[in-house]
Design a protein around this motif. Structure first.
Motif: not given
Length: 410
Positions: A222-227
């Motif tokens: 989630k963090m890597m993909f901006g979620e």
């Protein structure tokens, strides 16, 4: 490395009067340049032809973008050591070309739930056979966990892009940002349903797993993909949340190559990282973080690391991690997380403590058939494929998709 063998081949070509064949993980555009410049007469492509036997025909027809990519996972090479059938992670027909030809039955409407590798592969195969296909994905983009796998291991992105492109040029109806439910499926009235929603990734019961510097695999994705999630809001600072949110809003996080390059400059992780979990996800993540300057230790109770990797890739990756100074603590017990370290009992019986700015728990994935069970109970004809039925990674997802299509069409 793609061009390791090419310079020597070019020098040999200058010195001899017989045809020279270059080889070694050479991509098609590079091969074209090498032959065009007279640096080799031929380029051998063994694994690529296993992944797509039609590669030469597609190139001659000007359809190079439709060639199914090799992801260099060594599934085929590893089969040599196990004495089994030659296998390919992306081409499930390999060794079974005449046994797995689906018949063309009456045309059906098939709903595929989940647009990871298994779901996209099933959808494109069904579409190619003339069936009506609806592909439902709860996220905003196609790819599922293959997107995160592609971030950590670049060759996986070639498969991701190939599948996305095949769906894009097909007649598959794609519904993104859509949650599958019995009510929705009732309105679609499918003849068959394929559930390819992937595994669930819970947090194992490790003392200290609730601390703010501890991330699960799902947190990392989630963090890597901006979620976002409530856990991430609690664990990350304002700057990190803004940066990832801006990246998602501008589409930057959708560009995996850009994300890979950007993470060399900045990541919201400290210098000392402990990864709890030595299976495929854990060791590939260790490689990814080491390449970005982190001091990485991998800890797990397993006696051997690399489960989920093929034999040859596991041997190579673990050897490379050790040579680069990544500590691999196998056979650990009594693993616990404190505010600044991970403590455990080593395989030698000694108590150990490894300093950690952040801890990533990369284990705990398991199949999840809850949606498939609910839809079956509601009266739908359901097949479960991929990690939803038990973690099998890319090869399991692709093979499961092929087998489900055969079952539906015979």
């Amino acid at each position: 490395i793609e061009d390791t063998n090419l310079p020597p081949a070019a020098e040999i070509r200058k010195a001899v009067n017989i045809p020279v064949i270059a080889l070694g993980r050479v991509e098609v555009p590079t091969a074209d340049k090498v032959i065009g410049k007279g640096e080799a007469d031929f380029v051998a492509m063994g694994r690529k032809l296993l992944a797509d036997p039609q590669l030469p025909n597609k190139l001659m027809a000007g359809q190079g973008d439709t060639v199914r990519p090799c992801i260099y996972c060594y599934t085929c090479v590893s089969a040599i050591y196990t004495g089994g059938h030659t296998r390919c992670a992306v081409n499930p027909e390999l060794s079974w070309e005449f046994e797995r030809k689906p018949a063309i039955a009456a045309k059906k409407h098939v709903v595929v739930i989940g647009a990871g590798p298994g779901g996209m592969e099933a959808a494109r195969r069904l579409d190619a056979l003339g069936h009506r296909v609806t592909l439902i994905e709860k996220a905003e983009r196609l790819g599922g966990t293959l997107r995160f796998a592609a971030l950590a291991y670049e060759p996986n992105e070639r498969l991701l892009n190939w599948l996305v492109d095949r769906i894009g040029e097909s007649n598959v109806e794609v519904r993104l940002s859509t949650t599958a439910s019995s009510e929705l499926l009732a309105s679609l009235a499918p003849d068959e349903v394929i559930v390819a929603t992937g595994a669930i990734r819970g947090m194992p019961d490790i003392p200290g797993n609730q601390l703010d510097h501890v991330y699960s695999g799902e947190d990392m994705r989630k963090m890597m993909f901006g979620e976002s999630s409530e856990d991430l809001k609690r664990k990350t600072g304002l700057f990190t949340r803004l940066a990832t949110k801006v990246g998602a809003a501008t589409g930057a996080t959708a560009n995996l190559d850009l994300v890979r390059k950007a993470t060399h400059a900045w990541m919201p992780l400290g210098d000392k990282i402990v990864i709890i979990g030595g299976e495929l996800v854990g060791v590939e993540l260790a490689e990814f973080l080491h390449e970005r300057g982190r001091t990485v230790t991998v800890v797990d109770d397993a006696p051997r690391f690399g489960k989920g990797l093929t034999l040859v890739r596991r041997m190579r990756l673990l050897a490379e991690l050790k040579s680069h100074g990544v500590a691999l603590e196998t056979g650990a017990s009594a693993i616990a997380i404190t505010k600044d370290a991970v403590t455990f009992t080593g395989s030698d019986g000694a108590d150990k403590s490894v300093a950690a700015d952040h801890v990533i728990v990369a284990k705990g994935a398991e199949g999840d058939t809850s949606l498939a069970d609910a839809l079956t109970a509601a009266g739908f004809s359901v097949r479960t494929i991929g990690d939803a039925g038990g973690v099998g990674y890319i090869e399991g997802a692709i093979r499961g998709a092929a087998e489900a299509v055969v079952q539906i069409t015979t």
